[in-house]
Design a protein around this motif. Sequence first.
Motif, mmCIF file in Angstrom:
data_model
loop_
_atom_site.group_PDB
_atom_site.id
_atom_site.type_symbol
_atom_site.label_atom_id
_atom_site.label_comp_id
_atom_site.label_asym_id
_atom_site.label_seq_id
_atom_site.Cartn_x
_atom_site.Cartn_y
_atom_site.Cartn_z
ATOM 1 N N TRP A 88 9.581 3.819 -17.058
ATOM 2 C CA TRP A 88 8.126 3.897 -17.047
ATOM 3 C C TRP A 88 7.606 2.752 -17.903
ATOM 4 O O TRP A 88 8.332 2.168 -18.700
ATOM 5 N N ALA A 89 6.330 2.410 -17.713
ATOM 6 C CA ALA A 89 5.730 1.324 -18.488
ATOM 7 C C ALA A 89 5.712 1.707 -19.958
ATOM 8 O O ALA A 89 5.360 2.835 -20.306
ATOM 9 N N ILE A 90 6.082 0.787 -20.825
ATOM 10 C CA ILE A 90 6.132 1.092 -22.259
ATOM 11 C C ILE A 90 4.766 1.529 -22.771
ATOM 12 O O ILE A 90 4.665 2.357 -23.668
ATOM 13 N N ASP A 91 3.690 1.003 -22.176
ATOM 14 C CA ASP A 91 2.339 1.401 -22.587
ATOM 15 C C ASP A 91 2.051 2.866 -22.260
ATOM 16 O O ASP A 91 1.110 3.437 -22.798
ATOM 17 N N ASP A 92 2.840 3.474 -21.370
ATOM 18 C CA ASP A 92 2.670 4.881 -21.017
ATOM 19 C C ASP A 92 3.503 5.817 -21.888
ATOM 20 O O ASP A 92 3.362 7.030 -21.796
ATOM 21 N N ASP A 93 4.373 5.257 -22.722
ATOM 22 C CA ASP A 93 5.234 6.094 -23.556
ATOM 23 C C ASP A 93 4.395 6.801 -24.615
ATOM 24 O O ASP A 93 3.508 6.207 -25.233
ATOM 25 N N ARG A 152 1.647 5.303 -27.238
ATOM 26 C CA ARG A 152 0.253 5.747 -27.130
ATOM 27 C C ARG A 152 -0.233 6.359 -28.443
ATOM 28 O O ARG A 152 -1.374 6.132 -28.865
ATOM 29 N N ALA A 153 0.619 7.133 -29.121
ATOM 30 C CA ALA A 153 0.242 7.742 -30.401
ATOM 31 C C ALA A 153 -0.002 6.664 -31.459
ATOM 32 O O ALA A 153 -0.970 6.745 -32.227
ATOM 33 N N ALA A 173 -6.739 3.042 -33.303
ATOM 34 C CA ALA A 173 -8.124 3.248 -32.879
ATOM 35 C C ALA A 173 -8.859 4.188 -33.831
ATOM 36 O O ALA A 173 -10.014 3.941 -34.188
ATOM 37 N N GLU A 174 -8.199 5.252 -34.247
ATOM 38 C CA GLU A 174 -8.833 6.227 -35.143
ATOM 39 C C GLU A 174 -9.141 5.623 -36.511
ATOM 40 O O GLU A 174 -10.193 5.868 -37.084
ATOM 41 N N LEU A 175 -8.211 4.811 -37.025
ATOM 42 C CA LEU A 175 -8.392 4.204 -38.346
ATOM 43 C C LEU A 175 -9.270 2.963 -38.311
ATOM 44 O O LEU A 175 -9.791 2.542 -39.344
ATOM 45 N N GLY A 176 -9.386 2.359 -37.130
ATOM 46 C CA GLY A 176 -10.175 1.141 -37.015
ATOM 47 C C GLY A 176 -9.481 -0.081 -37.587
ATOM 48 O O GLY A 176 -10.128 -1.063 -37.937
ATOM 49 N N ARG A 177 -8.170 -0.019 -37.695
ATOM 50 C CA ARG A 177 -7.397 -1.164 -38.189
ATOM 51 C C ARG A 177 -5.964 -1.060 -37.679
ATOM 52 O O ARG A 177 -5.512 -0.004 -37.268
ATOM 53 N N GLU A 178 -5.295 -2.184 -37.725
ATOM 54 C CA GLU A 178 -3.904 -2.236 -37.277
ATOM 55 C C GLU A 178 -2.978 -1.657 -38.336
ATOM 56 O O GLU A 178 -3.213 -1.791 -39.538
ATOM 57 N N LEU A 200 8.617 -0.074 -33.938
ATOM 58 C CA LEU A 200 8.931 1.294 -33.530
ATOM 59 C C LEU A 200 10.087 1.257 -32.547
ATOM 60 O O LEU A 200 10.047 0.520 -31.563
ATOM 61 N N ARG A 201 11.128 2.032 -32.847
ATOM 62 C CA ARG A 201 12.253 2.142 -31.920
ATOM 63 C C ARG A 201 12.522 3.619 -31.659
ATOM 64 O O ARG A 201 12.705 4.401 -32.599
ATOM 65 N N VAL A 202 12.527 3.997 -30.383
ATOM 66 C CA VAL A 202 12.859 5.362 -29.987
ATOM 67 C C VAL A 202 14.097 5.296 -29.101
ATOM 68 O O VAL A 202 14.093 4.599 -28.086
ATOM 69 N N THR A 203 15.134 5.986 -29.520
ATOM 70 C CA THR A 203 16.353 6.099 -28.724
ATOM 71 C C THR A 203 16.322 7.477 -28.078
ATOM 72 O O THR A 203 16.412 8.494 -28.756
ATOM 73 N N LYS A 204 16.133 7.492 -26.758
ATOM 74 C CA LYS A 204 15.890 8.722 -26.011
ATOM 75 C C LYS A 204 17.192 9.435 -25.650
ATOM 76 O O LYS A 204 18.113 8.834 -25.134
ATOM 77 N N ARG A 205 17.202 10.744 -25.924
ATOM 78 C CA ARG A 205 18.277 11.628 -25.489
ATOM 79 C C ARG A 205 17.731 12.828 -24.723
ATOM 80 O O ARG A 205 18.459 13.504 -24.013
ATOM 81 N N ILE A 206 16.439 13.095 -24.907
ATOM 82 C CA ILE A 206 15.795 14.226 -24.228
ATOM 83 C C ILE A 206 15.417 13.777 -22.817
ATOM 84 O O ILE A 206 14.663 12.796 -22.669
#
Length: 113
Positions: free
Chosen positions: A75-80, A84-85, A91-96, A101-107
């Motif tokens: 899937w597109a990484i932007d959809d992960d 997204r979180a 966006a919530e904080l108004g700053r970068e 970030l690295r996620v190694t998927k097993r689920i």
Amino acid sequence: MPPTDAIETRAHAKLNLALAVGPPMPTGEARAGFHPICSWMHAIGLADEVRVERLGPGEPSRHEIAWADGSPIDWAIDDDLAVRAHRALHAELGRELPVALRVTKRIPAGAGL
């Protein structure tokens, strides 16, 4: 190699033991289209591995999501959800908040876990 400002953790899968889904929130509401839920769940031993490393100011964030066997996600990484979180937090904080970030998927995706 100097120490990094990073955390590593496991994001455990969960089983829904009971789940009730309400009707979507009406147009005009802050969460329009979202369904309220009530869930009773239990974590299980299966888990994804998550590593977040703080980067220096002005550095661009990097996101790496892959299966434990090294296969790329289909899937597109932007959809992960993790990506997204991270962007929602910006966006919530108004700053970068620059991170690697690295996620190694097993689920398994789409397995209801």
